[in-house]
Motif scaffolding. Structure first.
Motif, PDB file in Angstrom:
ATOM      1  N   ASP A  79       1.116  -5.779   0.368  1.00 11.62           N
ATOM      2  CA  ASP A  79       0.927  -4.704  -0.474  1.00 11.62           C
ATOM      3  C   ASP A  79       0.756  -4.978  -2.026  1.00 11.62           C
ATOM      4  OD1 ASP A  79       0.861  -1.914   0.543  1.00 11.62           O
ATOM      5  OD2 ASP A  79       2.189  -1.521  -0.750  1.00 11.62           O
ATOM      6  N   THR A  80      -0.410  -4.611  -2.252  1.00 14.41           N
ATOM      7  CA  THR A  80      -0.840  -4.738  -3.646  1.00 14.41           C
ATOM      8  C   THR A  80      -1.810  -3.854  -4.210  1.00 14.41           C
ATOM      9  OG1 THR A  80      -1.037  -7.203  -3.180  1.00 14.41           O
ATOM     10  CG2 THR A  80      -2.043  -6.501  -5.103  1.00 14.41           C
ATOM     11  N   HIS A  81      -1.415  -3.123  -5.403  1.00 12.85           N
ATOM     12  CA  HIS A  81      -2.023  -1.970  -5.926  1.00 12.85           C
ATOM     13  C   HIS A  81      -2.434  -2.184  -7.320  1.00 12.85           C
ATOM     14  CE1 HIS A  81      -1.068   0.421  -2.463  1.00 12.85           C
ATOM     15  NE2 HIS A  81       0.362  -0.038  -2.609  1.00 12.85           N
ATOM     16  N   ASP A  82      -3.426  -1.492  -7.676  1.00 13.40           N
ATOM     17  CA  ASP A  82      -4.025  -1.458  -8.860  1.00 13.40           C
ATOM     18  C   ASP A  82      -3.233  -0.361  -9.741  1.00 13.40           C
ATOM     19  OD1 ASP A  82      -6.407  -3.295  -8.715  1.00 13.40           O
ATOM     20  OD2 ASP A  82      -7.376  -1.625  -7.755  1.00 13.40           O
ATOM     21  N   PRO A  83      -2.870  -0.455 -10.989  1.00  8.55           N
ATOM     22  CA  PRO A  83      -2.080   0.774 -11.752  1.00  8.55           C
ATOM     23  C   PRO A  83      -2.721   1.923 -11.688  1.00  8.55           C
ATOM     24  CG  PRO A  83      -3.024  -0.830 -13.123  1.00  8.55           C
ATOM     25  CD  PRO A  83      -3.191  -1.847 -11.850  1.00  8.55           C
ATOM     26  N   ASP A  84      -3.958   1.977 -11.672  1.00  6.44           N
ATOM     27  CA  ASP A  84      -4.753   3.219 -11.877  1.00  6.44           C
ATOM     28  C   ASP A  84      -4.867   3.831 -10.481  1.00  6.44           C
ATOM     29  OD1 ASP A  84      -6.718   1.557 -11.070  1.00  6.44           O
ATOM     30  OD2 ASP A  84      -8.158   2.270 -12.386  1.00  6.44           O
ATOM     31  N   LYS A  85      -4.288   3.426  -9.434  1.00  5.22           N
ATOM     32  CA  LYS A  85      -4.683   4.055  -8.186  1.00  5.22           C
ATOM     33  C   LYS A  85      -3.448   4.458  -7.323  1.00  5.22           C
ATOM     34  CE  LYS A  85      -9.181   1.714  -7.502  1.00  5.22           C
ATOM     35  NZ  LYS A  85     -10.149   0.999  -6.658  1.00  5.22           N
ATOM     36  N   PRO A  86      -2.684   5.220  -7.772  1.00  7.12           N
ATOM     37  CA  PRO A  86      -1.271   5.433  -7.109  1.00  7.12           C
ATOM     38  C   PRO A  86      -1.414   5.637  -5.722  1.00  7.12           C
ATOM     39  CG  PRO A  86      -1.880   7.472  -8.226  1.00  7.12           C
ATOM     40  CD  PRO A  86      -2.995   6.262  -8.614  1.00  7.12           C
ATOM     41  N   GLU A  87      -0.417   5.596  -5.077  1.00  9.49           N
ATOM     42  CA  GLU A  87      -0.131   5.894  -3.420  1.00  9.49           C
ATOM     43  C   GLU A  87       0.441   7.090  -3.046  1.00  9.49           C
ATOM     44  OE1 GLU A  87      -0.555   2.981   0.274  1.00  9.49           O
ATOM     45  OE2 GLU A  87       1.167   2.667  -0.759  1.00  9.49           O
ATOM     46  N   ASN A 125      -1.989   1.004   5.685  1.00 10.40           N
ATOM     47  CA  ASN A 125      -2.709   0.622   6.787  1.00 10.40           C
ATOM     48  C   ASN A 125      -3.313  -0.768   6.440  1.00 10.40           C
ATOM     49  OD1 ASN A 125      -4.508   0.250   9.076  1.00 10.40           O
ATOM     50  ND2 ASN A 125      -4.181   2.160   9.577  1.00 10.40           N
ATOM     51  N   GLY A 126      -2.668  -1.780   7.106  1.00 10.41           N
ATOM     52  CA  GLY A 126      -3.387  -3.234   6.949  1.00 10.41           C
ATOM     53  C   GLY A 126      -4.663  -3.459   7.408  1.00 10.41           C
ATOM     54  N   ILE A 127      -5.309  -2.939   8.484  1.00 11.95           N
ATOM     55  CA  ILE A 127      -6.806  -2.851   8.765  1.00 11.95           C
ATOM     56  C   ILE A 127      -7.465  -2.005   7.964  1.00 11.95           C
ATOM     57  CG2 ILE A 127      -8.147  -2.373  11.034  1.00 11.95           C
ATOM     58  CD1 ILE A 127      -5.971  -3.317  12.695  1.00 11.95           C
ATOM     59  N   VAL A 157       3.994  -9.291  16.001  1.00 13.44           N
ATOM     60  CA  VAL A 157       3.990  -8.382  14.611  1.00 13.44           C
ATOM     61  C   VAL A 157       5.433  -8.418  14.029  1.00 13.44           C
ATOM     62  CG1 VAL A 157       3.574  -6.443  13.340  1.00 13.44           C
ATOM     63  CG2 VAL A 157       2.136  -7.194  15.151  1.00 13.44           C
ATOM     64  N   VAL A 158       5.719  -8.533  12.896  1.00 14.17           N
ATOM     65  CA  VAL A 158       7.187  -8.404  12.229  1.00 14.17           C
ATOM     66  C   VAL A 158       6.828  -7.712  10.782  1.00 14.17           C
ATOM     67  CG1 VAL A 158       8.183 -10.411  13.410  1.00 14.17           C
ATOM     68  CG2 VAL A 158       7.069 -10.718  11.239  1.00 14.17           C
ATOM     69  N   GLY A 159       7.859  -7.113  10.247  1.00 13.10           N
ATOM     70  CA  GLY A 159       7.631  -6.994   8.870  1.00 13.10           C
ATOM     71  C   GLY A 159       8.558  -5.806   8.326  1.00 13.10           C
ATOM     72  N   ILE A 160       7.924  -4.879   7.197  1.00 14.32           N
ATOM     73  CA  ILE A 160       8.795  -3.746   6.616  1.00 14.32           C
ATOM     74  C   ILE A 160       7.548  -3.025   6.160  1.00 14.32           C
ATOM     75  CG2 ILE A 160       8.820  -5.045   4.678  1.00 14.32           C
ATOM     76  CD1 ILE A 160      11.450  -3.545   4.318  1.00 14.32           C
ATOM     77  N   CYS A 161       7.584  -1.559   6.446  1.00 16.55           N
ATOM     78  CA  CYS A 161       8.785  -0.880   7.216  1.00 16.55           C
ATOM     79  C   CYS A 161       8.303  -0.522   8.570  1.00 16.55           C
ATOM     80  CB  CYS A 161       8.831   0.571   6.146  1.00 16.55           C
ATOM     81  SG  CYS A 161       9.519   0.203   4.523  1.00 16.55           S
ATOM     82  N   THR A 162       9.097  -0.622   9.329  1.00 19.05           N
ATOM     83  CA  THR A 162       9.137  -0.459  10.855  1.00 19.05           C
ATOM     84  C   THR A 162       8.061   0.894  11.176  1.00 19.05           C
ATOM     85  OG1 THR A 162      10.966  -1.441  11.285  1.00 19.05           O
ATOM     86  CG2 THR A 162      10.015  -0.127  13.139  1.00 19.05           C
ATOM     87  N   ASP A 163       8.864   2.131  10.388  1.00 19.38           N
ATOM     88  CA  ASP A 163       8.221   3.385  10.732  1.00 19.38           C
ATOM     89  C   ASP A 163       7.015   3.568   9.732  1.00 19.38           C
ATOM     90  OD1 ASP A 163      10.062   3.252   8.522  1.00 19.38           O
ATOM     91  OD2 ASP A 163      10.215   5.462   8.628  1.00 19.38           O
ATOM     92  N   ILE A 164       6.612   2.714   8.925  1.00 20.06           N
ATOM     93  CA  ILE A 164       5.357   3.277   7.832  1.00 20.06           C
ATOM     94  C   ILE A 164       4.205   2.049   8.255  1.00 20.06           C
ATOM     95  CG2 ILE A 164       4.713   3.787   5.636  1.00 20.06           C
ATOM     96  CD1 ILE A 164       7.691   4.354   5.148  1.00 20.06           C
ATOM     97  N   CYS A 165       4.418   1.117   7.238  1.00 22.10           N
ATOM     98  CA  CYS A 165       3.365   0.038   7.223  1.00 22.10           C
ATOM     99  C   CYS A 165       3.241  -0.548   8.774  1.00 22.10           C
ATOM    100  CB  CYS A 165       3.438  -0.956   6.293  1.00 22.10           C
ATOM    101  SG  CYS A 165       3.293  -0.107   4.455  1.00 22.10           S
ATOM    102  N   VAL A 166       4.160  -0.964   9.257  1.00 26.22           N
ATOM    103  CA  VAL A 166       4.052  -1.708  10.589  1.00 26.22           C
ATOM    104  C   VAL A 166       3.735  -0.532  11.834  1.00 26.22           C
ATOM    105  CG1 VAL A 166       5.486  -2.805  12.405  1.00 26.22           C
ATOM    106  CG2 VAL A 166       6.156  -3.256  10.005  1.00 26.22           C
TER     107      VAL A 166
END
Length: 239
Positions: A79-87, A125-127, A157-166
């Protein structure tokens, strides 16, 4: 509704049916690691503000499986974000240059592994986050290209967070499979013991002015929704 009662109702009516073990029977199998980065596991606004054994176990099991994966392909989303593009609705996290966007120290070896591909995604969403809009728009997707190039029949598939990104990645992956975008793919397997989510009980969330997020319920619901979408849940991966 009382949280204890809700937990009982969830476990009784929304039952999980995981395999006790899933054997990877093909070399055409890929391991996908979702967001095991500092910002979710170690420090930052979206990490648990105390030493968390659940997150520690997640990293340990992921690292153990990845090292046993051999020459089969591995892909890690960061997960990698630009500072001027909040999520929205999340606070600033995993901003470029903060260190939060980098793999946890235990998995840094993947950066130099010949079998590993790293994708820096800028959304949940990774895709969707694998589209490179600046260079080639919607015509080229880094993840789909990787999976098809490797002719993957199985993705674990493994990772974090199960209920969000995964969850969002797995559900989109299943849709891609079902609509012929990944013609070789058969099984999407979620290794339940190497998936985790964060824990913000109501009392702690109130103190920190955050939204409550009970881990056990969120974990259960994430796994249940992936199961209902067609993923295989497995408590153990056998190579």
């Amino acid at each position: 509704m009382d949280q204890a009662l809700l937990k009982v109702l969830t476990e009784e009516q929304l039952k999980l049916q995981p395999y006790q073990s899933y054997r990877v029977r093909t070399v055409k199998a890929g391991l996908v690691i979702v967001d095991e980065v500092n910002g979710f596991c170690t420090y930052g606004k979206l990490s648990t503000p105390f030493k968390d054994p659940v997150i520690g176990n997640l990293i340990e099991r992921t690292n153990k499986l990845a090292k046993k994966w051999g020459k089969k392909p591995i892909l890690a989303f960061l997960d990698t974000h630009d500072p001027d593009k909040p999520e929205y609705p999340y606070p600033d996290h995993c901003v470029i240059g903060s260190g939060e966007e980098d793999l946890v120290s235990e998995l840094e070896w993947l950066e130099s592994s010949k079998n590993a591909t790293l994708i820096r995604k800028n959304c949940i969403n990774g895709i969707i986050g694998s589209y490179n809009f600046e260079d080639s728009g919607m015509s080229y997707n880094l993840f789909l290209n990787w999976a098809n190039r490797c002719q993957l029949k199985t993705i674990v598939v493994v990772g974090i967070c199960t209920d969000i990104c995964v969850l969002q990645f797995v559900q989109t992956l299943l849709s891609c499979r079902n609509h012929g975008m990944l013609p070789k793919l058969k099984d999407v397997v979620v290794y339940t013991e190497a998936c985790a989510t964060y824990d913000f009980p109501e009392k702690l969330a109130t103190q920190l002015k955050r939204t409550p997020h009970p881990r056990e319920l969120a974990q259960h619901m994430g796994l249940y929704l992936m199961q209902q979408s067609g993923a295989i849940l497995a408590k153990k991966i056998v190579l």
